[in-house]
Design an enzyme around this catalytic site. Structure first.
Site, short mmCIF file in Angstrom:
data_model
loop_
_atom_site.label_atom_id
_atom_site.label_comp_id
_atom_site.label_asym_id
_atom_site.label_seq_id
_atom_site.Cartn_x
_atom_site.Cartn_y
_atom_site.Cartn_z
N HIS A 32 0.82 -1.23 0.00
CA HIS A 32 0.00 0.00 0.00
C HIS A 32 0.85 1.27 0.00
O HIS A 32 0.51 2.25 0.65
CB HIS A 32 -0.94 0.01 1.20
N ASP A 86 -0.72 -4.98 6.10
CA ASP A 86 -1.70 -5.87 5.49
C ASP A 86 -1.44 -6.05 4.00
O ASP A 86 -0.78 -5.23 3.37
CB ASP A 86 -3.10 -5.28 5.66
N GLU A 87 -2.00 -7.13 3.46
CA GLU A 87 -2.09 -7.36 2.01
C GLU A 87 -0.79 -7.09 1.25
O GLU A 87 -0.78 -6.31 0.30
CB GLU A 87 -3.21 -6.48 1.41
N VAL A 88 0.29 -7.70 1.65
CA VAL A 88 1.54 -7.52 0.92
C VAL A 88 1.54 -8.48 -0.28
O VAL A 88 1.38 -9.69 -0.11
CB VAL A 88 2.75 -7.80 1.83
N GLU A 113 -2.51 -9.64 9.60
CA GLU A 113 -1.58 -10.46 8.81
C GLU A 113 -0.20 -10.55 9.46
O GLU A 113 0.49 -11.56 9.33
CB GLU A 113 -1.40 -9.88 7.40
#
Ligand SMILES: *[C@@H]1O[C@H](CO)[C@@H](O)[C@H](O)[C@H]1NC(C)=O
Ligand SMILES: *[C@@H]1O[C@H](CO)[C@@H](O)[C@H](O)[C@H]1NC(C)=O
Ligand SMILES: *[C@@H]1O[C@H](CO)[C@@H](O)[C@H](O)[C@H]1NC(C)=O
Length: 558
Positions: A292, A352-354, A405
């Site tokens: 992000h 998050d969300e790597v 995460e």
């Protein structure tokens, strides 16, 4: 964090992936009618109190407020007197809420009923603890309790600190109503109140769309009306970097949507923090890395990982480059600045969300993975980065919050780390809450409170029913739940629609996080919330309606 995963799940459930939009839309009314409880409208015995206090007794004895002579004052023995500008400011604010409308009414109407021997002339505010908190910042440990006794000839609001007093002022203002002649009235009442959870937050996203300061302040104001106490400011993300850094001015120069009109200057940030403080609201900024971060890369060369297409760089970039020393030098300076700009004891570090695909494509990263013995497990590389980042932030004396995460990937965390749960369906998030607390970490919940997800009907009822302590675990585990946050991600939200989308839907979350666990009567909630919503409207907040109805003082536009 985007809501991509969640959105995908929802769309799947709705049958969007099978091209069933039209069927879905046809069914909408029917589905919602089934999902919601049939509500019968009528006055609650708790009036329009929202969120419901822990202990309330409202009698049938009512007094008139003595109109313009009514005063909110410091009790003589109070430890925070005239010199506490935070309280003086709050007195003015609540006086205005109580009487601004009345002063606009035609003279004479209800006049003869104001004041007189039967009137309530004063609200006295008594701060009992020697350290009132007046000049400080609220924290997760602040005592927010208060006691309120409304009786003749005056009402008394007693609180250990100013933070409780602010909540008590709001409650007092909620007890005041207009009688059939329009005269301000209040019933003899005894209230003893404190929050169930210490962390009651709202997340706003100022990266997907820039949010003007005015909108942020209006929402802090509304948060105070609902006893929320944490503004989680998701200030930057892939799309834009509006935070103006003194140390790295290029970040917003290059990364904001516009370098002058779409940025938060140091003075803007200060204003948000102070406006929040005056309302008992903490400001916790989020600087989400290593994913992000597309917007960071524009103003900080070499910060992001170059992606490869075959043996050549493709020209696009991935997450923060975890193998360069310069990355950690940058983060050290950056978070040193953040720790001085934001006074709160916590900063949210995202995590998050790597997306690993870019890392996988890059030969230097592959080499580093081999040297470190990480094999093909890129979550180990993520952990390597996060661990170094946490060490850096730890030197600034801040605590940190992170998305789940980071915990899921087994990163070593300081014992006081807050794990923010946002993923999955009900069964999955409850399992996650159980796992996080079984490991001894404090946690807060957002999964059921993604308010950016909208649907036809009264979805607040679903938000209202979710309870962050509903998971399998011991009492000790339940105690590690410090609260939750309602999130309004910004893909489809800007200044035009933010406030009505958030309120009063977030109010449902406010009551869940403040009131006792057994306050679950949706029908009673509906009756109080519809009046509370009209009160927000009367105070100039364009909170959307719950259902067909009207407000005595409708929204007048901006
Ligand atoms: C307040 O008092 C009035 C007048 O006695 C009564 O009608 C009303 O129900 C009371 N309100 C509440 C919330 O008890
Ligand atoms: C990075 O820092 C480490 C530890 O300080 C050092 O051993 C290494 O040589 C540095 N790498 C580069 C490329 O400067
Ligand atoms: C919680 O831990 C159990 C046991 O390790 C595991 O099976 C489960 O998947 C975990 N829950 C989540 C949501 O990760």
């Amino acid at each position: 964090m985007t809501a991509t995963l969640q959105l995908a799940l929802v769309l799947l459930a709705m049958g969007f992936s099978q091209g069933k939009q039209h069927n879905y839309l046809d069914q909408v009314d029917q589905l919602d009618a089934e999902a919601e409880i049939e509500l019968s409208a009528g006055p609650s015995k708790f009036g329009s109190l929202w969120p419901l206090p822990q202990k309330v007794e409202i009698s049938g004895v009512s007094f008139k407020l003595a109109g313009v002579s009514f005063k909110i004052t410091d009790a003589k023995q109070s430890s925070a007197g005239q010199s506490c500008s935070l309280l003086q400011d709050a007195y003015r604010r609540y006086y205005d809420y109580l009487f601004a409308g009345a002063k606009r009414q035609e003279p004479g109407k209800g006049r003869q009923r104001l004041g007189g021997p039967a009137g309530l002339s004063e609200l006295q505010v008594l701060i009992t603890s020697p350290d009132s908190g007046c000049d400080g910042y609220p924290s997760v440990k602040s005592d927010e309790s208060y006691e309120l006794k409304v009786d003749q000839p005056y009402a008394v609001l007693k609180a250990p600190t100013v933070w409780g007093a602010l909540h008590g002022l709001e409650t007092f203002s909620q007890l005041v109503y207009e009688d059939e002649y329009g005269a301000k009235s209040i019933n003899s009442t005894t209230i003893s109140d404190f929050p169930r959870f210490a962390h009651r937050g709202i997340l706003l996203d100022s990266s997907r769309h820039f949010l003007p300061i005015k909108v942020i302040l209006a929402n802090l104001e509304t948060m105070a009306m609902n006893k929320f106490n944490v503004f989680h400011w998701h200030i930057v993300d892939d799309q834009s970097f509006p935070y103006m850094s003194r140390t790295f001015p290029q970040l917003s120069q290059q990364g904001a949507y516009h370098p002058y009109t779409h940025v938060y200057t140091p003075a803007d940030v200060k204003m948000v923090i102070e406006f929040g403080r005056l309302r008992g609201i903490r400001v916790v900024p989020e600087f989400d890395t290593p994913g992000h971060t597309q917007s960071w890369g524009k103003g900080q060369p070499d910060l992001l990982t170059p992606c490869y297409s075959g043996s050549k760089p493709s020209g696009s970039f991935g997450p923060v480059n975890p193998i360069l020393n310069t990355t950690y030098e940058f983060m050290t300076w950056f978070f040193k600045e953040i720790s001085t700009v934001f006074p709160d004891a916590y900063v949210h570090l995202g995590g998050d969300e790597v997306d690993f695909s870019c890392w996988k494509s890059n030969p230097d990263i592959q080499k580093f993975m081999a040297e470190q013995g990480f094999g093909q497990d890129y979550s180990k590389l993520e952990s390597f980065y996060i661990q170094k980042l946490l060490d850096i932030v730890a030197t600034t004396q801040k605590g940190y919050m992170i998305w789940q995460e980071v915990f899921d990937n087994g990163v070593k965390l300081k014992p006081n780390t807050l794990i923010h749960v946002w993923k999955g369906n009900e069964q999955q998030y409850q399992s996650e809450m159980a796992n996080v607390t079984a490991s001894g970490f404090q946690t807060l919940l957002s999964t059921p409170w993604y308010l950016n997800r909208i649907s036809y009907g009264q979805d607040w009822q679903g938000h209202y029913r979710a309870d962050p302590q509903d998971f399998k675990g011991t009492e000790a585990q339940k105690k590690l739940v410090i609260g939750g946050e309602a999130c309004l991600w910004g893909e489809y939200v800007d200044a035009t629609n933010l406030t009505p989308r958030l309120w009063p839907r977030a109010s449902a979350v406010a009551e869940r996080l403040w009131s006792a666990k057994d306050v679950t009567d949706v029908n009673d909630a509906y009756n109080r919330l519809s009046v509370h919503r009209c009160r927000m409207v009367e105070r100039g907040i364009p909170a959307q309606p719950l259902f067909s109805s009207y407000c005595p003082h409708e929204y007048k536009g901006i």
